[in-house]
Design an enzyme around this catalytic site. Structure first.
Site, PDB file in Angstrom:
ATOM      1  N   ASP A  29       0.557  -2.399  -2.959  1.00  0.00           N
ATOM      2  CA  ASP A  29       1.956  -1.972  -2.987  1.00  0.00           C
ATOM      3  C   ASP A  29       2.130  -0.832  -3.985  1.00  0.00           C
ATOM      4  OD1 ASP A  29       4.714  -1.826  -2.812  1.00  0.00           O
ATOM      5  OD2 ASP A  29       5.012  -3.979  -2.903  1.00  0.00           O
ATOM      6  N   CYS A  68       8.321   0.644   1.517  1.00  0.00           N
ATOM      7  CA  CYS A  68       7.635  -0.595   1.881  1.00  0.00           C
ATOM      8  C   CYS A  68       8.126  -1.276   3.147  1.00  0.00           C
ATOM      9  CB  CYS A  68       7.683  -1.568   0.702  1.00  0.00           C
ATOM     10  SG  CYS A  68       9.193  -1.480  -0.271  1.00  0.00           S
ATOM     11  N   HIS A 124       8.993  -9.214   2.972  1.00  0.00           N
ATOM     12  CA  HIS A 124       9.924  -8.079   2.889  1.00  0.00           C
ATOM     13  C   HIS A 124      10.400  -7.569   4.252  1.00  0.00           C
ATOM     14  CE1 HIS A 124      11.110  -4.282   0.383  1.00  0.00           C
ATOM     15  NE2 HIS A 124      12.100  -5.156   0.506  1.00  0.00           N
ATOM     16  N   HIS A 219       2.968  -2.619  -7.697  1.00  0.00           N
ATOM     17  CA  HIS A 219       4.403  -2.381  -7.843  1.00  0.00           C
ATOM     18  C   HIS A 219       4.830  -2.780  -9.255  1.00  0.00           C
ATOM     19  CE1 HIS A 219       8.729  -2.640  -7.022  1.00  0.00           C
ATOM     20  NE2 HIS A 219       8.532  -2.211  -5.791  1.00  0.00           N
ATOM     21  N   ASN A 284       2.488   2.822   0.808  1.00  0.00           N
ATOM     22  CA  ASN A 284       3.098   4.147   0.607  1.00  0.00           C
ATOM     23  C   ASN A 284       2.509   4.748  -0.656  1.00  0.00           C
ATOM     24  OD1 ASN A 284       5.748   1.992   0.088  1.00  0.00           O
ATOM     25  ND2 ASN A 284       4.900   3.072  -1.676  1.00  0.00           N
TER      26      ASN A 284
END
Length: 539
Positions: A29, A68, A124, A219, A284
């Site tokens: 992430d 995300c 998510h 993240h 990403n």
């Protein structure tokens, strides 16, 4: 006679199922292009990820979505997010929306082929009702969190409401649909790794496994904290990095790299590695600055997460499997995150021609061996009708229309990782890791250095040529000669601009409006024992 035929049929089915490859999909992430040493930086060694990549196929032109929720939508549906209304801002905690229920997901298709499907980590894609959660969307089990991020130790997340004065705060850690309070105070990366290892260890080898490990790392944690198991150890290990926040980030990357190695080791010890496909990718680009900044670096690419420049959408990716006939190579053909749906379905024994209406392209044959010509010539990067920006790639041409938040993050950011004070890259460590993990006993230092050189992106940055805000109208880049998007060549190539604008109009006509909604007051964790949970089940 009928009993004999029935037994024979069952036996054939069991043999067929056991011969299907196990599929392990590991997603990082907010990992930046320049945060893995296989891409040319010396700053953060990632020997396990490097060993996986150099022993398999490195994906030089792998593209993702800029954030995300859209990326995970594309990964699990094989569709551009504009098909489902999921192309906008990432899903907020307490937001009453989710990936539409009538869209089949990859785990559902793999279950039809006889797979056991497991999700560890981040979902998510919606949780307003139980039917939107992983175990209702094709996964046999889920261990992890439902929203966009959590604290690495407390496993909690806060959400500011639109009025900016009210904040919802609660716990978000689950085993299926039961809160996993017993995991509190344990470091998330380690917990997810241990769960993945347990799944592998306990798995019935007669059944093919689809294991999707969606890490929280790297993240930023709750309150933008860069959380590590030991801050002192991180400072000592990465003392040569001057930025104290990036020191912590480097330690987070290291634990992610260790996790990859531990998962591979478990596959080896369970005699599953020789019949596995392992995919590693980032959802990403890194978030160098701004909201949830983690000090990730996409150098030398321009832009960061949220933007449609290469730093936001040119993702880290590699695949390994003993099934690959042509390994230890760089694949330079275009590949998009939607392609994994038909590609893995094909690898699992399914017929990808039966998957109607996908935007993803089956790349399995291209991954097995270099076919020369690309399976994909073009791709939509995204259309965000709220931000009024979009981007499209055709071969080496890239058109960017509009900017994100006025172009604030569409510049060159992040550490180069190539300072003389950083350690010298150790190819021998990667070779040893590949051998230790059972990935490749023939990999050598010369091959590692050759492949690493092929992956390194070299370009001359010319920030003085960029307007302010950059590409407020549109920009055309020739990625073949200018991979870092420093020169807008639109005026010199009006025919190309018109062609790519026509392609964007074509997709814009098919766009499903964004489903984004304000945070629902009824979702407040205070109403549910301080836990984020499906709050509309009884509505």
């Amino acid at each position: 006679m009928m009993w004999f035929l029935l037994c024979t049929l069952v036996l054939i089915t069991m043999v067929s199922a056991s011969s299907k490859p196990h599929i392990i999909l590991i997603v990082a992430d907010d990992l930046g292009w320049n945060d893995v040493s296989m891409n040319g930086a010396n700053q953060i060694p990632t020997p396990n990820i490097d060993a996986l990549a150099f022993s398999g196929v490195l994906l030089r032109r792998h593209y993702v979505l800029p954030t995300c929720t859209p990326s995970r939508t594309a990964l699990l549906t094989g569709l551009y997010p504009i098909r489902t209304g999921m192309q906008g801002y990432p899903l907020k905690a307490g937001e009453p929306r989710g990936l539409p229920l009538d869209v089949p997901l990859l785990p559902q298709r793999l279950k039809e082929l006889g797979y056991t499907t497991r999700l560890v980590g981040k979902w998510h894609l919606g949780c307003m009702k139980s039917k939107y959660t992983p175990t209702q969307r094709g996964f046999d089990s889920h261990f992890g969190y439902l929203n966009g991020y959590i604290g690495y130790f407390d496993h909690c997340v806060e959400q500011k409401l639109e009025n900016r004065t009210q904040v919802f705060y609660g716990h978000d850690f689950w085993r299926d649909l039961e809160p996993a309070w017993e995991e509190d105070c344990k470091y998330a990366t380690s917990v997810f790794t241990e769960e993945a290892q347990r799944i592998i260890r306990d798995h019935d080898k007669a059944t093919p496994l689809f294991l999707y490990v969606a890490h929280l790392a790297v993240h930023a944690g709750i309150y933008n904290r860069m959380e590590v198991p030991s801050e002192e150890q991180a400072r000592n290990r990465f003392s040569y990095i001057t930025d104290p926040q990036r020191q912590l980030y480097a330690e987070m990357v290291k634990t992610l790299d260790d996790s990859v190695g531990d998962i591979i080791t478990s596959l080896k010890e369970s005699a599953m590695l020789n019949n596995s496909i392992i995919v590693f990718l980032s959802d990403n680009g890194g978030m160098t600055e701004g909201l949830h900044a983690n000090k990730g670096s996409n150098w030398p690419y321009r832009g960061i997460k949220f933007t449609l420049f290469e730093g936001g959408v040119h993702g880290v990716a590699a695949v390994w499997s003993p099934l690959l006939k042509d390994r230890r190579r760089v694949m330079s053909q275009l590949m998009h995150i939607t392609d994994w749906f038909p590609t893995l379905y094909h690898a699992a024994g399914g017929d990808p021609t039966m998957l109607w209406g996908l935007d993803g392209v089956d790349q399995w044959e291209q991954l097995l061996a270099d076919k020369g010509n690309s399976s994909r010539q073009e791709m939509l990067l995204n259309i965000d009708e709220h931000q009024n920006n979009s981007a499209y790639i055709y071969d080496h041409w890239k058109l960017v229309q509009g900017s994100y938040e006025g172009g604030e993050f569409e510049k060159f950011l992040g550490d180069s990782g190539r300072d003389d004070s950083y350690p010298t890259y150790s190819a021998i460590n990667v070779v040893q890791a590949a051998s230790r993990l059972g990935l490749d006993y023939e990999l050598n230092e010369a091959t590692v250095l050759r492949l690493r050189n092929e992956m390194a992106v070299n370009c001359t940055m010319r920030e003085d040529t960029l307007g302010t805000p950059p590409c407020a109208d549109y920009c055309l880049f020739d990625l073949r000669t200018d991979p870092c998007e420093t020169r807008n060549v639109a005026d010199n190539n009006p025919d190309v601009v018109q062609m790519l604008q026509a392609r964007l109009r074509y997709f814009n006509e098919q766009l499903v409006p964004q489903l984004n909604k304000p945070v629902d007051n009824r979702s407040d964790p205070a109403n549910f024992n301080n836990t984020w949970m499906p709050w509309l089940d009884n509505v």
